[in-house]
Design an enzyme around this catalytic site. Sequence first.
Site, PDB file in Angstrom:
ATOM      1  NE  ARG A  93       7.689  -2.485   6.291  1.00  0.00           N
ATOM      2  CZ  ARG A  93       6.377  -2.356   6.456  1.00  0.00           C
ATOM      3  NH1 ARG A  93       5.636  -1.809   5.511  1.00  0.00           N
ATOM      4  NH2 ARG A  93       5.802  -2.789   7.551  1.00  0.00           N
TER       5      ARG A  93
ATOM      6  NE  ARG B  10      -4.574  -1.189  10.087  1.00  0.00           N
ATOM      7  CZ  ARG B  10      -3.507  -0.685   9.499  1.00  0.00           C
ATOM      8  NH1 ARG B  10      -3.556   0.511   8.964  1.00  0.00           N
ATOM      9  NH2 ARG B  10      -2.401  -1.372   9.426  1.00  0.00           N
TER      10      ARG B  10
ATOM     11  CE  LYS C 189      -2.108  -1.138   3.874  1.00  0.00           C
ATOM     12  NZ  LYS C 189      -1.378  -2.376   4.172  1.00  0.00           N
TER      13      LYS C 189
ATOM     14  NE  ARG D 104       2.053  -4.841  11.266  1.00  0.00           N
ATOM     15  CZ  ARG D 104       3.080  -4.641  10.435  1.00  0.00           C
ATOM     16  NH1 ARG D 104       4.274  -5.129  10.735  1.00  0.00           N
ATOM     17  NH2 ARG D 104       2.915  -3.963   9.324  1.00  0.00           N
TER      18      ARG D 104
ATOM     19  NE  ARG E 180       6.308  -0.196   9.957  1.00  0.00           N
ATOM     20  CZ  ARG E 180       5.164  -0.188   9.283  1.00  0.00           C
ATOM     21  NH1 ARG E 180       5.087   0.416   8.097  1.00  0.00           N
ATOM     22  NH2 ARG E 180       4.090  -0.769   9.768  1.00  0.00           N
TER      23      ARG E 180
HETATM   24  P1  AP5 Z   1       4.818  -1.644   1.931  1.00  0.00           P
HETATM   25  O1  AP5 Z   1       4.467  -0.823   0.730  1.00  0.00           O
HETATM   26  O2  AP5 Z   1       5.579  -0.979   3.022  1.00  0.00           O
HETATM   27  O3  AP5 Z   1       3.512  -2.377   2.498  1.00  0.00           O
HETATM   28  P2  AP5 Z   1       2.235  -1.790   3.220  1.00  0.00           P
HETATM   29  O4  AP5 Z   1       1.035  -2.453   2.609  1.00  0.00           O
HETATM   30  O5  AP5 Z   1       2.247  -0.295   3.220  1.00  0.00           O
HETATM   31  O6  AP5 Z   1       2.447  -2.401   4.659  1.00  0.00           O
HETATM   32  P3  AP5 Z   1       2.419  -1.766   6.131  1.00  0.00           P
HETATM   33  O7  AP5 Z   1       3.110  -2.756   7.015  1.00  0.00           O
HETATM   34  O8  AP5 Z   1       2.934  -0.361   6.165  1.00  0.00           O
HETATM   35  O9  AP5 Z   1       0.903  -1.780   6.392  1.00  0.00           O
HETATM   36  P4  AP5 Z   1       0.228  -1.848   7.720  1.00  0.00           P
HETATM   37  O10 AP5 Z   1      -1.152  -1.618   7.255  1.00  0.00           O
HETATM   38  O11 AP5 Z   1       0.436  -3.057   8.542  1.00  0.00           O
HETATM   39  O12 AP5 Z   1       0.965  -0.730   8.598  1.00  0.00           O
HETATM   40  P5  AP5 Z   1       0.621   0.793   8.908  1.00  0.00           P
HETATM   41  O13 AP5 Z   1       1.873   1.555   8.813  1.00  0.00           O
HETATM   42  O14 AP5 Z   1      -0.576   1.264   8.138  1.00  0.00           O
HETATM   43  O15 AP5 Z   1       5.644  -2.934   1.404  1.00  0.00           O
HETATM   44  C1  AP5 Z   1       6.116  -3.914   2.326  1.00  0.00           C
HETATM   45  C2  AP5 Z   1       7.392  -4.564   1.789  1.00  0.00           C
HETATM   46  O16 AP5 Z   1       7.092  -5.285   0.582  1.00  0.00           O
HETATM   47  C3  AP5 Z   1       8.522  -3.583   1.415  1.00  0.00           C
HETATM   48  O17 AP5 Z   1       9.758  -4.153   1.732  1.00  0.00           O
HETATM   49  C4  AP5 Z   1       8.369  -3.414  -0.096  1.00  0.00           C
HETATM   50  O18 AP5 Z   1       9.602  -3.090  -0.703  1.00  0.00           O
HETATM   51  C5  AP5 Z   1       7.872  -4.793  -0.507  1.00  0.00           C
HETATM   52  N1  AP5 Z   1       7.007  -4.779  -1.672  1.00  0.00           N
HETATM   53  C6  AP5 Z   1       5.962  -3.921  -1.912  1.00  0.00           C
HETATM   54  N2  AP5 Z   1       5.358  -4.232  -3.076  1.00  0.00           N
HETATM   55  C7  AP5 Z   1       6.023  -5.315  -3.586  1.00  0.00           C
HETATM   56  C8  AP5 Z   1       5.871  -6.122  -4.769  1.00  0.00           C
HETATM   57  N3  AP5 Z   1       4.907  -5.870  -5.686  1.00  0.00           N
HETATM   58  N4  AP5 Z   1       6.717  -7.155  -4.958  1.00  0.00           N
HETATM   59  C9  AP5 Z   1       7.686  -7.433  -4.040  1.00  0.00           C
HETATM   60  N5  AP5 Z   1       7.907  -6.700  -2.909  1.00  0.00           N
HETATM   61  C10 AP5 Z   1       7.063  -5.661  -2.687  1.00  0.00           C
HETATM   62  O19 AP5 Z   1       0.132   0.680  10.443  1.00  0.00           O
HETATM   63  C11 AP5 Z   1       1.039   0.380  11.486  1.00  0.00           C
HETATM   64  C12 AP5 Z   1       0.272   0.328  12.799  1.00  0.00           C
HETATM   65  O20 AP5 Z   1      -0.350   1.611  13.060  1.00  0.00           O
HETATM   66  C13 AP5 Z   1      -0.896  -0.668  12.856  1.00  0.00           C
HETATM   67  O21 AP5 Z   1      -0.472  -1.990  13.178  1.00  0.00           O
HETATM   68  C14 AP5 Z   1      -1.774  -0.048  13.956  1.00  0.00           C
HETATM   69  O22 AP5 Z   1      -1.267  -0.320  15.249  1.00  0.00           O
HETATM   70  C15 AP5 Z   1      -1.623   1.451  13.677  1.00  0.00           C
HETATM   71  N6  AP5 Z   1      -2.664   1.938  12.744  1.00  0.00           N
HETATM   72  C16 AP5 Z   1      -2.461   2.507  11.521  1.00  0.00           C
HETATM   73  N7  AP5 Z   1      -3.627   2.820  10.955  1.00  0.00           N
HETATM   74  C17 AP5 Z   1      -4.608   2.456  11.819  1.00  0.00           C
HETATM   75  C18 AP5 Z   1      -6.019   2.500  11.780  1.00  0.00           C
HETATM   76  N8  AP5 Z   1      -6.685   2.992  10.717  1.00  0.00           N
HETATM   77  N9  AP5 Z   1      -6.698   2.030  12.848  1.00  0.00           N
HETATM   78  C19 AP5 Z   1      -6.073   1.550  13.946  1.00  0.00           C
HETATM   79  N10 AP5 Z   1      -4.725   1.454  14.043  1.00  0.00           N
HETATM   80  C20 AP5 Z   1      -3.986   1.912  12.979  1.00  0.00           C
END
Ligand code: AP5
Length: 206
Positions: A122, A88, A13, A164, A153
């Site tokens: 990552r 979410r 994402k 997660r 991270r």
């Molecule tokens: P990346 O693009 O970083 O993946 P992502 O989908 O953004 O994953 P996140 O871990 O950031 O999502 P998340 O939803 O768990 O965390 P968030 O920060 O929102 O890619 C990942 C890896 O894959 C990288 O190494 C990349 O290079 C690789 N990659 C990407 N595309 C690829 C491809 N096509 N092929 C191969 N490799 C690829 O949230 C963190 C925390 O914040 C949550 O756990 C929660 O505690 C809190 N939080 C955030 N939002 C909320 C909410 N709305 N409600 C409640 N708590 C929340």
Amino acid sequence: MKLIFLGPPGAGKGTQAAGVSANLRVPHISTGDMFRNAVNNKTPTGVEAKRYMDAGQLVPDSVVIAMVKERLSEPDCANGYLLDGFPRTVEQAEALEGISAPDAVIDIEVPDERLFDRLTGRRVCKACRGTYHISKLANETVCPVCGNEVYQRDDDKPETITKRLQVYHEATAPLIGYYEAKGKLNRIDGDRNLEDVFKAILASLE
Ligand code: AP5
């Protein structure tokens, strides 16, 4: 265009949001990044969010909804937004309908077994926020774009990733049906190379 990126942790994402938001000329709003900034700045929201994030759990709906509502009221959101990581839960989705309902939802789909490797490998740049997989870095500690340090991270440890993914399937995956019923869901196969995923997202929005 008001757009949501849905998908499990590690689906890509954040990686895809950078290019898609530039293409659509709308701000990329990542609730995860907002919480990580709050944690780094030790704000009251950051202090509260940190214990949930470190445990792989969701921050309470009331906290997230208030933060997103404030962000969407800023002038740069006048022509739309790309929300990454919000909503979410169904409660968050219902709240968004009352704040600024989305036009479309992109669901990036990747099997769980691929996500584990993506997340443990990552690395994120401390300066430009670029995201990379360790296997693609010539130097495991240096950002290939700006030359600053990359880090892992706190929530990318194996035990936190497992939690997660469990939370995603229980609380967030129901949103797929929620937006499908509204006729707004675009399913994207995210288990392909970056360029193909990017093209598929833009094509689905035409
Ligand atoms: P990346 O693009 O970083 O993946 P992502 O989908 O953004 O994953 P996140 O871990 O950031 O999502 P998340 O939803 O768990 O965390 P968030 O920060 O929102 O890619 C990942 C890896 O894959 C990288 O190494 C990349 O290079 C690789 N990659 C990407 N595309 C690829 C491809 N096509 N092929 C191969 N490799 C690829 O949230 C963190 C925390 O914040 C949550 O756990 C929660 O505690 C809190 N939080 C955030 N939002 C909320 C909410 N709305 N409600 C409640 N708590 C929340």
